[in-house]
Design a protein around this motif. Structure first.
Motif, mmCIF file in Angstrom:
data_model
loop_
_atom_site.group_PDB
_atom_site.id
_atom_site.type_symbol
_atom_site.label_atom_id
_atom_site.label_comp_id
_atom_site.label_asym_id
_atom_site.label_seq_id
_atom_site.Cartn_x
_atom_site.Cartn_y
_atom_site.Cartn_z
ATOM 1 N N TYR A 190 0.832 -1.203 0.000
ATOM 2 C CA TYR A 190 0.000 0.000 0.000
ATOM 3 C C TYR A 190 0.873 1.262 0.000
ATOM 4 O O TYR A 190 0.548 2.267 -0.655
ATOM 5 N N GLY A 191 1.970 1.218 0.742
ATOM 6 C CA GLY A 191 2.864 2.368 0.773
ATOM 7 C C GLY A 191 3.477 2.653 -0.588
ATOM 8 O O GLY A 191 3.534 3.809 -1.022
ATOM 9 N N LEU A 192 3.923 1.598 -1.272
ATOM 10 C CA LEU A 192 4.493 1.779 -2.609
ATOM 11 C C LEU A 192 3.443 2.268 -3.599
ATOM 12 O O LEU A 192 3.719 3.111 -4.462
ATOM 13 N N ALA A 193 2.227 1.743 -3.485
ATOM 14 C CA ALA A 193 1.142 2.193 -4.371
ATOM 15 C C ALA A 193 0.828 3.666 -4.138
ATOM 16 O O ALA A 193 0.620 4.435 -5.083
ATOM 17 N N GLY A 194 0.796 4.059 -2.846
ATOM 18 C CA GLY A 194 0.546 5.468 -2.541
ATOM 19 C C GLY A 194 1.627 6.366 -3.091
ATOM 20 O O GLY A 194 1.342 7.451 -3.628
ATOM 21 N N TYR A 195 2.881 5.929 -2.986
ATOM 22 C CA TYR A 195 3.977 6.735 -3.521
ATOM 23 C C TYR A 195 3.876 6.837 -5.047
ATOM 24 O O TYR A 195 4.144 7.904 -5.625
ATOM 25 N N GLY A 196 3.495 5.746 -5.700
ATOM 26 C CA GLY A 196 3.317 5.785 -7.150
ATOM 27 C C GLY A 196 2.235 6.777 -7.554
ATOM 28 O O GLY A 196 2.401 7.546 -8.517
ATOM 29 N N CYS A 197 1.109 6.773 -6.832
ATOM 30 C CA CYS A 197 0.034 7.741 -7.115
ATOM 31 C C CYS A 197 0.527 9.168 -6.914
ATOM 32 O O CYS A 197 0.212 10.069 -7.700
ATOM 33 N N LEU A 198 1.310 9.378 -5.854
ATOM 34 C CA LEU A 198 1.841 10.714 -5.572
ATOM 35 C C LEU A 198 2.740 11.190 -6.706
ATOM 36 O O LEU A 198 2.675 12.366 -7.105
ATOM 37 N N CYS A 199 3.559 10.305 -7.244
ATOM 38 C CA CYS A 199 4.440 10.672 -8.355
ATOM 39 C C CYS A 199 3.644 11.029 -9.608
ATOM 40 O O CYS A 199 3.998 11.968 -10.335
ATOM 41 N N VAL A 200 2.557 10.297 -9.860
ATOM 42 C CA VAL A 200 1.708 10.599 -11.025
ATOM 43 C C VAL A 200 1.107 11.996 -10.898
ATOM 44 O O VAL A 200 1.108 12.785 -11.848
ATOM 45 N N VAL A 201 0.603 12.322 -9.700
ATOM 46 C CA VAL A 201 0.025 13.656 -9.477
ATOM 47 C C VAL A 201 1.094 14.731 -9.644
ATOM 48 O O VAL A 201 0.846 15.776 -10.267
ATOM 49 N N PHE A 202 2.275 14.481 -9.110
ATOM 50 C CA PHE A 202 3.349 15.477 -9.178
ATOM 51 C C PHE A 202 3.776 15.727 -10.625
ATOM 52 O O PHE A 202 3.918 16.887 -11.049
#
Length: 553
Positions: A190-202
């Motif tokens: 879940y942590g890695l998935a959240g970081y991936g989503c954050l990178c997409v938004v950024f």
């Protein structure tokens, strides 16, 4: 190797040594919000607004803001860095976060320090999100100006999340079996998935995407909900921070969809050089103030795209409400280009309207402007003319249609408009030259009324059609009422300058009064130039009031 986060299957939330550090960061940001809210209250509260200590504070604040608005620009006048004030804000944030991140911690062992600091920023990120954000409500700062703070907090979250993930993975990679075990855990996934989503938004928020593909910018922001959901599952400590942010975002969504949303019909008038005048007939009345804008959705073009436009018409109906709104859409991106190509004169489209947005600062009220500044300078660059034209209409209506108040001290008003193509002047030239006649006639009957000077500047080499004849118009109609009827005198002509830009420094030197009002709107390079001139001109003896509107995201 165990971290102070619980990475096992136990989902309890025991005390964590990183909680105080996240609390300090959240407390600093909350304290700043409270100070800005108190400032907004004192400025808007009638009892305190005219107090001497507020006026003294306002003069010193204006002096500091003018000096901090200086921006380093390149050869072509484009900003290379944020203004000094923006850089100071970055330094303040760094000086708060870095000690909390690095003091009394070994990130190789306790990488969760960075994670806690990241989630502490989330509620303030959500509070500054949207056109009706909670932060804008309590501080009175325009959502457009809050975009800088929003992006700064988002960048801080990305950096802190990257530090959290990178240092933890680096510690795990020394033990391959341990790394494999951790990566198989749901919590880590879940942590890695959240970081991936954050990178997409950024990545979707970078300037080229915002500027040239606004639709992609909006769609990638929806992935942000994936980040919040994944991090809420990743760590049970997140929800104590996320909950406040969710409440703030819910207020923004509620205001946007239910309180400030309307249905109407849009009628179009195609103007020259890529401008479309949109007249909106609303199903319910709308109260708006100078400087505010609305978001418009036209299902005929797109079901999902919402775009902001400055309101250019004024209130003339009794009670200050109206069911008619006028905006001008100049071709700048895909949406406005499709609108200009597909709309037809006189044809109506269904429209959804959200707004008005923006704080509608009291400094932009015509009575405040006339009673605060001996000289008023309205500056426009290209399509940024929609902001000062609204102010000039408000000033004209207040001065001409009502008796001259003894509190008004304004003696001169300058309206300066800079364009590349002379054809763009046709958008408002006829009305502006009509207003010149109106003001001259008014001064003949009452010498206390200010003199209006209008200057046009053409920066491009093509001056074809500059001296094109303008038909005299005796009256304008706005919201069904006759506005500013002129006499039969020949219309006064504006002064036209070719192959040059607005000489802001020369204009400021010629203005009277210790605190002239400077109100500007234009592209980023235009605004940076105005801010830099005002910053250099500002002193303890001469302290202009600067209000600069931005229309670039």
């Amino acid at each position: 190797m165990e971290m102070d986060h619980n990475h096992g299957t136990d989902e309890n939330t025991p005390w964590n040594i990183n909680i105080p550090y996240a609390g300090i960061l959240a407390g600093v940001l909350a304290g700043l919000t409270v100070l800005l809210a108190i400032r907004h209250l004192f400025y808007t509260w009638t009892i305190t607004r005219n107090k001497e200590f507020i006026k003294l504070y306002s003069r010193w604040e204006r002096f500091i803001i003018n000096k901090c608005s200086y921006t380093l620009t390149g050869m072509r006048g484009q900003p290379l860095l944020p203004p000094i004030g923006g850089i100071l804000l970055i330094i303040m944030l760094l000086s708060t976060i870095l000690p909390l991140l690095l003091v009394k911690v070994d990130l190789a062992v306790n990488s969760n320090r960075a994670g806690f600091l990241a989630i502490a920023c989330v509620p303030f990120l959500l509070a500054s999100t949207g056109k009706h954000s909670a932060f804008a409500l309590v501080t009175g700062i325009s959502p457009v100006k809050l975009n800088y703070l929003h992006r700064l907090l988002a960048t801080a979250i990305v950096v802190l999340a990257t530090v959290h993930m990178a240092t933890m993975l680096k510690s795990w990679t020394r033990f391959p079996a341990f790394l494999e075990t951790k990566l198989a855990m749901t919590k880590v996934q879940y942590g890695l998935a959240g970081y991936g989503c954050l990178c997409v938004v950024f990545l979707g928020s970078l300037y080229p995407v915002r500027r040239f593909c606004y639709e992609a910018f909006m769609l990638t922001h929806l992935v942000g909900f994936g980040f919040l959901g994944a991090i809420a599952k990743h760590t049970p400590y997140a929800m104590r921070y996320f909950f406040a942010g969710f409440v703030c975002y819910a207020l923004n969504a509620f205001a946007g969809w239910f309180v400030k949303s309307r249905i109407g019909y849009a009628r179009f008038e195609i103007l020259s050089n890529g401008c479309t005048k949109i007249s909106l007939r609303l199903a319910s009345p709308l109260v708006h103030r100078p400087g505010q804008h609305i978001y418009i959705n036209l299902p005929t073009l797109s079901y999902f795209e919402w775009h902001p436009f400055t309101i250019t018409n004024i209130h003339m109906a009794p009670g200050g409400v109206s069911d008619m709104v006028e905006v001008h859409a100049c071709v700048r991106g895909n949406f406005t280009r499709k609108l200009y190509e597909r709309c037809q004169d006189g044809k109506e489209w269904l429209a959804f309207i959200s707004g008005p947005c923006g704080n509608g600062s009291i400094d932009l009220e015509p009575t405040t402007m006339l009673s605060s500044h001996e000289s008023i300078l309205l500056l426009a660059g290209g399509s940024g003319v929609t902001f000062p034209i609204r102010l000039l209409r408000e000033l004209a209506y207040t001065l001409i249609e009502f008796d001259m108040s003894s509190n008004y001290i304004t003696r001169e008003i300058y309206f300066c408009w800079s364009v590349r193509n002379p054809g763009q002047l046709a958008w408002f030239r006829e009305e502006l030259e009509h207003l010149l006649t109106v003001f001259e006639n008014a001064r003949r009957s009452d010498s206390r009324k200010p003199r209006l000077t209008i200057n046009f500047y053409i920066t491009g080499s093509d001056t074809t059609g500059v001296n094109e004849k303008i038909e005299d118009v005796q009256e304008y109609h706005n919201e069904g009422n006759t506005m500013l009827r002129a006499t039969s005198d020949e219309a006064t002509k504006a002064t036209l300058y070719t192959n040059t830009r607005i000489q802001v420094r020369s204009l400021l030197k010629n203005l009277s009064g210790r605190s002239p009002g400077v109100f500007a709107c234009g592209p980023s390079g235009f605004n940076a130039h105005v801010k830099n001139v005002v910053a250099k001109y500002t002193s303890l003896r001469s302290n202009p009031h600067l209000h600069c509107e931005e229309f670039e995201y």
